[in-house]
Design an enzyme around this catalytic site. Sequence first.
Site, PDB file in Angstrom:
ATOM      1  N   THR A  16       0.829  -1.211   0.000  1.00  0.00           N
ATOM      2  CA  THR A  16       0.000   0.000   0.000  1.00  0.00           C
ATOM      3  C   THR A  16       0.859   1.254   0.000  1.00  0.00           C
ATOM      4  O   THR A  16       0.466   2.294  -0.537  1.00  0.00           O
ATOM      5  CB  THR A  16      -0.918  -0.019   1.248  1.00  0.00           C
ATOM      6  OG1 THR A  16      -1.818  -1.105   1.095  1.00  0.00           O
ATOM      7  CG2 THR A  16      -1.712   1.261   1.394  1.00  0.00           C
ATOM      8  N   TYR A  30      -7.983   1.452  -3.423  1.00  0.00           N
ATOM      9  CA  TYR A  30      -6.750   1.723  -4.176  1.00  0.00           C
ATOM     10  C   TYR A  30      -6.162   0.422  -4.709  1.00  0.00           C
ATOM     11  O   TYR A  30      -6.558  -0.668  -4.316  1.00  0.00           O
ATOM     12  CB  TYR A  30      -5.721   2.401  -3.272  1.00  0.00           C
ATOM     13  CG  TYR A  30      -5.334   1.545  -2.085  1.00  0.00           C
ATOM     14  CD1 TYR A  30      -4.307   0.613  -2.194  1.00  0.00           C
ATOM     15  CD2 TYR A  30      -6.008   1.637  -0.870  1.00  0.00           C
ATOM     16  CE1 TYR A  30      -3.965  -0.199  -1.123  1.00  0.00           C
ATOM     17  CE2 TYR A  30      -5.679   0.830   0.202  1.00  0.00           C
ATOM     18  CZ  TYR A  30      -4.660  -0.086   0.070  1.00  0.00           C
ATOM     19  OH  TYR A  30      -4.337  -0.895   1.114  1.00  0.00           O
ATOM     20  N   SER A  60       1.220  -7.463  -1.000  1.00  0.00           N
ATOM     21  CA  SER A  60       1.898  -8.522  -0.236  1.00  0.00           C
ATOM     22  C   SER A  60       0.995  -9.697   0.111  1.00  0.00           C
ATOM     23  O   SER A  60       1.484 -10.728   0.567  1.00  0.00           O
ATOM     24  CB  SER A  60       2.577  -7.959   1.013  1.00  0.00           C
ATOM     25  OG  SER A  60       1.670  -7.802   2.082  1.00  0.00           O
ATOM     26  N   THR A  93       1.670  -4.382   4.457  1.00  0.00           N
ATOM     27  CA  THR A  93       1.485  -4.782   5.861  1.00  0.00           C
ATOM     28  C   THR A  93       0.915  -6.206   5.989  1.00  0.00           C
ATOM     29  O   THR A  93       1.086  -6.839   7.024  1.00  0.00           O
ATOM     30  CB  THR A  93       0.500  -3.834   6.583  1.00  0.00           C
ATOM     31  OG1 THR A  93      -0.757  -3.847   5.895  1.00  0.00           O
ATOM     32  CG2 THR A  93       1.034  -2.427   6.678  1.00  0.00           C
ATOM     33  N   ASP A  94       0.217  -6.667   4.918  1.00  0.00           N
ATOM     34  CA  ASP A  94      -0.565  -7.896   5.083  1.00  0.00           C
ATOM     35  C   ASP A  94       0.275  -9.120   5.454  1.00  0.00           C
ATOM     36  O   ASP A  94      -0.162  -9.950   6.247  1.00  0.00           O
ATOM     37  CB  ASP A  94      -1.376  -8.180   3.812  1.00  0.00           C
ATOM     38  CG  ASP A  94      -2.601  -7.270   3.719  1.00  0.00           C
ATOM     39  OD1 ASP A  94      -2.954  -6.641   4.735  1.00  0.00           O
ATOM     40  OD2 ASP A  94      -3.199  -7.183   2.637  1.00  0.00           O
ATOM     41  N   LYS A 164       0.107  -8.520  12.214  1.00  0.00           N
ATOM     42  CA  LYS A 164      -0.815  -7.482  11.775  1.00  0.00           C
ATOM     43  C   LYS A 164      -2.051  -7.659  12.631  1.00  0.00           C
ATOM     44  O   LYS A 164      -2.727  -8.697  12.575  1.00  0.00           O
ATOM     45  CB  LYS A 164      -1.152  -7.593  10.287  1.00  0.00           C
ATOM     46  CG  LYS A 164      -2.078  -6.461   9.864  1.00  0.00           C
ATOM     47  CD  LYS A 164      -2.151  -6.252   8.373  1.00  0.00           C
ATOM     48  CE  LYS A 164      -3.093  -5.079   8.064  1.00  0.00           C
ATOM     49  NZ  LYS A 164      -3.192  -4.775   6.643  1.00  0.00           N
ATOM     50  N   GLU A 286      -0.096 -33.925  24.015  1.00  0.00           N
ATOM     51  CA  GLU A 286      -0.394 -35.019  23.071  1.00  0.00           C
ATOM     52  C   GLU A 286       0.668 -35.144  21.981  1.00  0.00           C
ATOM     53  O   GLU A 286       0.350 -35.422  20.823  1.00  0.00           O
ATOM     54  CB  GLU A 286      -1.776 -34.800  22.410  1.00  0.00           C
ATOM     55  CG  GLU A 286      -2.886 -34.384  23.346  1.00  0.00           C
ATOM     56  CD  GLU A 286      -3.334 -35.529  24.253  1.00  0.00           C
ATOM     57  OE1 GLU A 286      -3.057 -36.681  23.937  1.00  0.00           O
ATOM     58  OE2 GLU A 286      -3.963 -35.225  25.283  1.00  0.00           O
TER      59      GLU A 286
HETATM   60  C1  SIN Z   1      -0.217  -5.185   1.038  1.00  0.00           C
HETATM   61  O1  SIN Z   1       0.001  -5.853   2.059  1.00  0.00           O
HETATM   62  O2  SIN Z   1       0.558  -5.178   0.069  1.00  0.00           O
HETATM   63  C2  SIN Z   1      -1.452  -4.362   0.931  1.00  0.00           C
HETATM   64  C3  SIN Z   1      -1.941  -3.878   2.230  1.00  0.00           C
HETATM   65  C4  SIN Z   1      -0.971  -2.984   2.939  1.00  0.00           C
HETATM   66  O3  SIN Z   1       0.164  -2.741   2.555  1.00  0.00           O
HETATM   67  O4  SIN Z   1      -1.396  -2.475   3.992  1.00  0.00           O
END
Ligand code: SIN
Length: 312
Positions: A16, A30, A60, A93-94, A164, A286
């Site tokens: 992003t 976006y 990502s 971030t993903d 995240k 277990e």
């Molecule tokens: C991504 O992970 O590439 C899209 C979402 C983000 O960066 O927050």
Amino acid sequence: MQNSTRTTVILGTGGTIAGTAEQAQDNVGYKAAQLGVAQLMEAVAAPGRVETEQVAQVDSKDMDHVLWQALAHRVAFHLARDEVGAIVITHGTDTMEETAYFLHRVLAPTKPVVMTAAMRPASALLSDGPQNLRDALALSATPGARGVLVVMAQQVFAAPGLRKAHSYRLDALSGGDAGPLARIEEGRLRRFRKWPDGAALGMAAVQRPVESWPRVEIVLSHAGADGRLVDALLREPPQGIVVAGTGNGTVHVQLQAALQRAVASGVAVRRCTRCAAGTVIGGDAEGLLSLGELSPAQARVALLLELLAARA
Ligand code: SIN
């Protein structure tokens, strides 16, 4: 050489932070991974010498092992250059928690490798990307900084335990119970704990063709988890399964039985918790070894690397 007199290499992978929307008011509609990393750097006044390199251009969510291998290669290459003091990586971030943990375990760098991201696209009226990138540069120039570090919303995290934790907020990342390792305030670092360390597995562990890497799947324990998903997996067995257990890493009795069938057929099974924070306390219930505080996504990386290292 002081960090500030050395070159900082900025590696772009998309996300992003490099995304654009048609309207400046649009923070969610976006496309990620549209602008090159050199263009992102134009929005920040970088102190000192920088070089940019576009390693990939992906959302990502589509991160894969081929890209991890390529990224690890480029990071290792630049870390070995004497004139390079630090590396900054722009990323989505993903799956940040997965890539950060992968690089941490493979390279355990003694120079700073600072990853950063954004929750709003570069085109947004109030984009968070430029500030995060500036903070990443400030951290990368901090004397003594080392290891894979993640900077977002003024917080600095180590890779292990990173998650995240929010789908929308600008402070979307969490360090779990440990919290942030430091904060960046007006370019100055306020550090609470020591820099991350650990033994590097080394590039040899991830050198082999990605098609031959072990397959490691994640299953979730939940109400009614009857184990049929695991039995279906065993028709074409993966080399590893991570079970995201309830609470303290506990697993539904029927899923547990299916996982024991998987272990008996030679699949490596590890458990962690599906909770947003905390660790798995106590013995290995277990016969299912626990991966402690790692999120299910990081636990998958840990098992993948364990299996790769066992083959190396
Ligand atoms: C991504 O992970 O590439 C899209 C979402 C983000 O960066 O927050």
